[in-house]
Design an enzyme around this catalytic site. Structure first.
Site, PDB file in Angstrom:
ATOM      1  N   HIS A  21      12.760  43.841  14.827  1.00  0.00           N
ATOM      2  CA  HIS A  21      12.423  44.460  16.119  1.00  0.00           C
ATOM      3  C   HIS A  21      13.454  45.531  16.488  1.00  0.00           C
ATOM      4  O   HIS A  21      13.092  46.670  16.842  1.00  0.00           O
ATOM      5  CB  HIS A  21      12.384  43.379  17.198  1.00  0.00           C
ATOM      6  CG  HIS A  21      12.012  43.895  18.553  1.00  0.00           C
ATOM      7  ND1 HIS A  21      10.715  43.923  19.010  1.00  0.00           N
ATOM      8  CD2 HIS A  21      12.771  44.409  19.554  1.00  0.00           C
ATOM      9  CE1 HIS A  21      10.687  44.434  20.231  1.00  0.00           C
ATOM     10  NE2 HIS A  21      11.937  44.730  20.590  1.00  0.00           N
ATOM     11  N   GLU A  22      14.722  45.166  16.403  1.00  0.00           N
ATOM     12  CA  GLU A  22      15.768  46.121  16.802  1.00  0.00           C
ATOM     13  C   GLU A  22      15.905  47.263  15.799  1.00  0.00           C
ATOM     14  O   GLU A  22      16.257  48.381  16.183  1.00  0.00           O
ATOM     15  CB  GLU A  22      17.104  45.392  16.976  1.00  0.00           C
ATOM     16  CG  GLU A  22      17.097  44.289  18.040  1.00  0.00           C
ATOM     17  CD  GLU A  22      16.651  44.784  19.411  1.00  0.00           C
ATOM     18  OE1 GLU A  22      16.814  45.984  19.700  1.00  0.00           O
ATOM     19  OE2 GLU A  22      16.119  43.968  20.185  1.00  0.00           O
TER      20      GLU A  22
END
Length: 453
Positions: A21-22
């Site tokens: 996600h990051e």
């Protein structure tokens, strides 16, 4: 060891999902020319960090494993008065609204891409799953009224091909949410007549949303086919051996009632602790009748019967394997369908059609992580894919402090030509935190209730 196994499986899955996600935010931020100051896995106090690259981005591990973040050069969060002019051009709020939208949306998009990659890999590798063959259908059910009797192999649902049981369940669930009938393409195999194909239509309007939270297929009269009741290994000095039962015995009836399959026989034995039952069966081509008294056994707080004989219950298995491009297409469809279904269930939860008990938190997710990891790598990867989709959908909800809330701000900025006033943004952030804390409290409460029960 089971607890340790569960914790490790949960932390591995969580770390993978957070990093992906990051990384979505990070890579698109770099692509858009924004300076990234820190990439953290975990929240709170930094326990380890190292600066890498021309921008000296700090790659960090933080104390709390739940979450992560990408810290960019942002005038709203830090003093930029001493920042060199060349770096000011790379400050987040100075970017066009389209670039900001791309950076924020990249995190959830990365979660969807992870799910697609996992599903595509599994479909291409081949997943051994139970075949979509039906067990004997009880009378007075929708499936029986539609003409199903058991033994049929389901090949399609509303024209879409079906190979495995999970595909059958998934497609029928989607139709049930829409209130549409399920048109099943089935193959029947008749002795001496060969195989025939036909289509039967099952009404689903009798199902409620609450039914979908449990075994809704059973309510329709649909269940997975099981092998015949054939005894396997006989445990020495057990009730089965003392009664004269032998490996290979085929069980036809108990107390005069026909036994449909191995699962039905197991259920009868479990329901008869300490009670003598008469078994009619077949051995080496000839019939036999004998009595056996299942011994009482305490299991999960219940007294059940057992005769200490193996009864194979594994269903017919098939390997669903696709070439690369069809696997990729199927993975995209699966990810899309799962996302849509998640949103529909959330919507029904808001209007009260689905219980809030379905909201799960970290305890339940950790439990599922441990269970699927113990089953095998395919189940574990499938679990990760579904959680990744859920994470992507949840982050796109228009709740302040989530990616979806920021996307809402920037969409309004596109429409009005002005940024959201800072005061309104602050109030919205506080409201968003309150909503998230409430959802987390509900999730943890549900987790505790499940754990206690």
């Amino acid at each position: 060891m089971t607890l340790l196994h569960t914790v490790v499986a949960f932390l591995v899955a969580l770390a993978l999902l957070v990093v992906v996600h990051e990384l979505g935010h990070y890579l698109v931020a770099r692509w858009c020319g924004v300076k990234v100051l820190r990439f953290s896995v975990g929240m709170g106090k930094i326990v380890y960090s190292r600066k890498i690259g021309p921008d000296q981005t700090e790659w960090a591990l933080s104390a709390l494993p739940f979450g992560g973040y990408v810290k960019m050069l942002d005038a709203r969060e830090q003093d930029i008065s001493a920042i060199p002019p060349e770096d000011l051009k790379r400050e987040f709020t100075r970017q066009s609204v389209w670039k900001r939208i791309a950076i924020v949306a990249a995190g959830p998009l990365a979660n969807f891409l992870l799910a697609i990659a996992v599903f595509a890999g599994l479909y291409n590798y081949g997943i051994p799953e139970p075949a979509a063959r039906l067990r004997a259908v009880p009378e007075k059910t929708s499936a029986y009224e539609a003409g199903l009797r058991g033994g049929e192999l389901v090949t399609s649902v509303n024209g879409e091909a079906v190979k495995i049981w999970t595909d059958l369940r998934w497609k029928v669930m989607q139709l049930a949410l829409e209130g549409e009938p399920a048109k099943l393409g089935v193959q029947r195999t008749d002795e001496g007549a060969g195989s025939t194909s036909e289509t039967v239509s099952i009404r689903l309007d009798g199902l409620t949303t609450a039914d979908l939270e449990g075994d809704f297929l059973a309510k329709l009269g649909i269940d997975m086919a099981r092998p015949k009741a054939v005894l396997g290994k006989i445990v020495p000095d057990g009730p089965a051996m003392h009664a004269g039962l032998r490996e290979g015995d085929v069980i036809h009836a108990v107390d005069g009632r026909p036994v449909l399959d191995g699962l039905a026989f197991v259920e009868i034995v479990r329901a008869s602790p300490g009670k003598s039952i008469r078994i009619d069966g077949e051995r080496a081509g000839g019939p036999f009748t004998l009595a056996v008294a299942p011994e009482s056994y305490e299991h999960n707080g219940q007294t059940i019967g057992r005769i200490k004989a193996e009864v194979p219950l594994a269903p017919e298995m098939v390997v669903a394997r696709e070439s690369l491009l069809p696997a990729l297409g199927k993975a995209v469809g699966k990810t899309w369908d799962t996302s849509v279904l998640t949103l529909k269930m959330l919507g029904k939860m808001l209007i009260g059609e689905v219980s809030w008990k379905n909201i799960t938190g970290p305890i339940t997710i950790a439990d599922y992580a441990g269970q699927t990891a113990r089953i095998g790598i395919i189940s574990y990867l499938t679990f990760i894919a579904f959680i990744s989709i859920s994470l992507g959908v949840m982050n796109l909800l228009p709740i302040p402090v989530l990616d979806g809330g920021l996307l809402l701000y920037y969409s309004l900025e596109l429409l009005t030509g002005r940024a959201i006033p800072e005061r309104i943004g602050e109030l919205a952030q506080r409201a968003g935190v309150g909503i998230l804390m409430t959802l987390m409290a509900v999730a943890v409460f549900n987790d505790i209730i499940r754990l206690m029960s």
